[in-house]
Scaffold this motif. Structure first.
Motif, PDB file in Angstrom:
ATOM      1  N   PHE A  19      -4.687   6.471  -3.906  1.00  0.00           N
ATOM      2  CA  PHE A  19      -3.633   5.538  -4.319  1.00  0.00           C
ATOM      3  C   PHE A  19      -2.430   5.655  -3.384  1.00  0.00           C
ATOM      4  CE2 PHE A  19       0.239   4.717  -6.797  1.00  0.00           C
ATOM      5  CZ  PHE A  19       0.046   3.379  -7.066  1.00  0.00           C
ATOM      6  N   HIS A  20      -1.992   6.882  -3.126  1.00  0.00           N
ATOM      7  CA  HIS A  20      -0.846   7.081  -2.232  1.00  0.00           C
ATOM      8  C   HIS A  20      -1.159   6.586  -0.824  1.00  0.00           C
ATOM      9  CE1 HIS A  20       2.299   9.139  -4.517  1.00  0.00           C
ATOM     10  NE2 HIS A  20       1.308   9.596  -5.274  1.00  0.00           N
ATOM     11  N   THR A  21      -2.377   6.800  -0.359  1.00  0.00           N
ATOM     12  CA  THR A  21      -2.779   6.320   0.961  1.00  0.00           C
ATOM     13  C   THR A  21      -2.737   4.795   1.013  1.00  0.00           C
ATOM     14  OG1 THR A  21      -4.158   8.264   1.328  1.00  0.00           O
ATOM     15  CG2 THR A  21      -4.655   6.311   2.658  1.00  0.00           C
ATOM     16  N   ALA A  22      -3.275   4.156  -0.017  1.00  0.00           N
ATOM     17  CA  ALA A  22      -3.289   2.690  -0.061  1.00  0.00           C
ATOM     18  C   ALA A  22      -1.869   2.133  -0.123  1.00  0.00           C
ATOM     19  CB  ALA A  22      -4.107   2.210  -1.266  1.00  0.00           C
ATOM     20  N   ARG A  27       2.946  -0.001   3.161  1.00  0.00           N
ATOM     21  CA  ARG A  27       4.360   0.360   3.359  1.00  0.00           C
ATOM     22  C   ARG A  27       5.168   0.154   2.079  1.00  0.00           C
ATOM     23  NH1 ARG A  27       3.688  -1.947   8.963  1.00  0.00           N
ATOM     24  NH2 ARG A  27       3.651  -0.076  10.248  1.00  0.00           N
ATOM     25  N   ARG A  28       4.588   0.643   0.992  1.00  0.00           N
ATOM     26  CA  ARG A  28       5.251   0.544  -0.316  1.00  0.00           C
ATOM     27  C   ARG A  28       5.243   1.912  -0.960  1.00  0.00           C
ATOM     28  NH1 ARG A  28       3.168  -3.965  -3.916  1.00  0.00           N
ATOM     29  NH2 ARG A  28       5.169  -3.578  -4.870  1.00  0.00           N
ATOM     30  N   ALA A  29       6.285   2.186  -1.722  1.00  0.00           N
ATOM     31  CA  ALA A  29       6.339   3.435  -2.483  1.00  0.00           C
ATOM     32  C   ALA A  29       5.393   3.323  -3.670  1.00  0.00           C
ATOM     33  CB  ALA A  29       7.760   3.694  -2.969  1.00  0.00           C
ATOM     34  N   ALA A  30       4.770   4.431  -4.021  1.00  0.00           N
ATOM     35  CA  ALA A  30       3.813   4.438  -5.132  1.00  0.00           C
ATOM     36  C   ALA A  30       4.456   3.945  -6.420  1.00  0.00           C
ATOM     37  CB  ALA A  30       3.240   5.837  -5.318  1.00  0.00           C
ATOM     38  N   ASP A  31       5.714   4.308  -6.670  1.00  0.00           N
ATOM     39  CA  ASP A  31       6.359   3.872  -7.908  1.00  0.00           C
ATOM     40  C   ASP A  31       6.559   2.358  -7.941  1.00  0.00           C
ATOM     41  OD1 ASP A  31       8.372   4.152  -5.921  1.00  0.00           O
ATOM     42  OD2 ASP A  31       9.926   4.321  -7.459  1.00  0.00           O
ATOM     43  N   VAL A  33       4.475   0.161  -6.595  1.00  0.00           N
ATOM     44  CA  VAL A  33       3.153  -0.395  -6.888  1.00  0.00           C
ATOM     45  C   VAL A  33       2.834  -0.227  -8.369  1.00  0.00           C
ATOM     46  CG1 VAL A  33       0.686  -0.265  -6.370  1.00  0.00           C
ATOM     47  CG2 VAL A  33       2.359   0.037  -4.538  1.00  0.00           C
ATOM     48  N   LEU A  34       3.104   0.965  -8.912  1.00  0.00           N
ATOM     49  CA  LEU A  34       2.856   1.193 -10.338  1.00  0.00           C
ATOM     50  C   LEU A  34       3.705   0.271 -11.203  1.00  0.00           C
ATOM     51  CD1 LEU A  34       2.565   5.067 -10.460  1.00  0.00           C
ATOM     52  CD2 LEU A  34       0.752   3.398 -10.878  1.00  0.00           C
ATOM     53  N   ASP A  35       4.954   0.063 -10.817  1.00  0.00           N
ATOM     54  CA  ASP A  35       5.826  -0.848 -11.550  1.00  0.00           C
ATOM     55  C   ASP A  35       5.237  -2.259 -11.576  1.00  0.00           C
ATOM     56  OD1 ASP A  35       8.649  -1.281 -12.749  1.00  0.00           O
ATOM     57  OD2 ASP A  35       8.512  -2.831 -11.194  1.00  0.00           O
ATOM     58  N   GLU A  36       4.750  -2.708 -10.415  1.00  0.00           N
ATOM     59  CA  GLU A  36       4.142  -4.039 -10.323  1.00  0.00           C
ATOM     60  C   GLU A  36       2.890  -4.145 -11.199  1.00  0.00           C
ATOM     61  OE1 GLU A  36       2.198  -6.882  -6.877  1.00  0.00           O
ATOM     62  OE2 GLU A  36       3.651  -5.355  -6.293  1.00  0.00           O
ATOM     63  N   LEU A  37       2.057  -3.125 -11.144  1.00  0.00           N
ATOM     64  CA  LEU A  37       0.841  -3.115 -11.958  1.00  0.00           C
ATOM     65  C   LEU A  37       1.181  -3.136 -13.450  1.00  0.00           C
ATOM     66  CD1 LEU A  37      -1.252  -0.491  -9.976  1.00  0.00           C
ATOM     67  CD2 LEU A  37      -1.781  -2.920 -10.233  1.00  0.00           C
ATOM     68  N   MET A  38       2.167  -2.336 -13.842  1.00  0.00           N
ATOM     69  CA  MET A  38       2.550  -2.283 -15.258  1.00  0.00           C
ATOM     70  C   MET A  38       3.128  -3.613 -15.731  1.00  0.00           C
ATOM     71  SD  MET A  38       4.104   1.582 -15.382  1.00  0.00           S
ATOM     72  CE  MET A  38       4.523   1.569 -17.116  1.00  0.00           C
ATOM     73  N   ARG A  39       3.968  -4.230 -14.900  1.00  0.00           N
ATOM     74  CA  ARG A  39       4.545  -5.531 -15.275  1.00  0.00           C
ATOM     75  C   ARG A  39       3.463  -6.598 -15.421  1.00  0.00           C
ATOM     76  NH1 ARG A  39      10.127  -5.629 -14.884  1.00  0.00           N
ATOM     77  NH2 ARG A  39      10.991  -3.819 -13.820  1.00  0.00           N
TER      78      ARG A  39
END
Length: 80
Positions: A19-22, A27-31, A33-39
């Motif tokens: 996940f961190h590699t992807a 060029r995005r912070a993991a948090d 991406v998680l925020d986007e997925l949760m929304r």
């Protein structure tokens, strides 16, 4: 006003690394991406459609298949 909170979750070490590699490749912070997925997940559930993996009354689907779908994000625009 929104307030940030900290969540602790258990995930497989290999999944976390991938996940961190992807996220880094994008060029995005993991948090972020998680925020986007949760929304996206919350919005899909709020639409009243139940989203993928919802089990309506009388639904005869295999519960194991349902669990695989939910864990695999198969119907999520960010997943498989």
């Amino acid at each position: 006003m929104s307030r940030n909170v900290v969540m602790q979750i258990q995930v497989d070490e290999g999944l976390r690394a991938r996940f961190h590699t992807a996220a880094a490749r994008d060029r995005r912070a993991a948090d972020q991406v998680l925020d986007e997925l949760m929304r996206a997940y919350v919005a899909r559930r709020a639409e009243g459609s139940g989203g993928c993996g919802s089990l309506a009354a009388g639904d005869e689907r295999d519960l194991e298949a349902l669990a695989r779908d939910q864990r695999g994000w198969r119907c999520c625009p960010f997943g498989e």
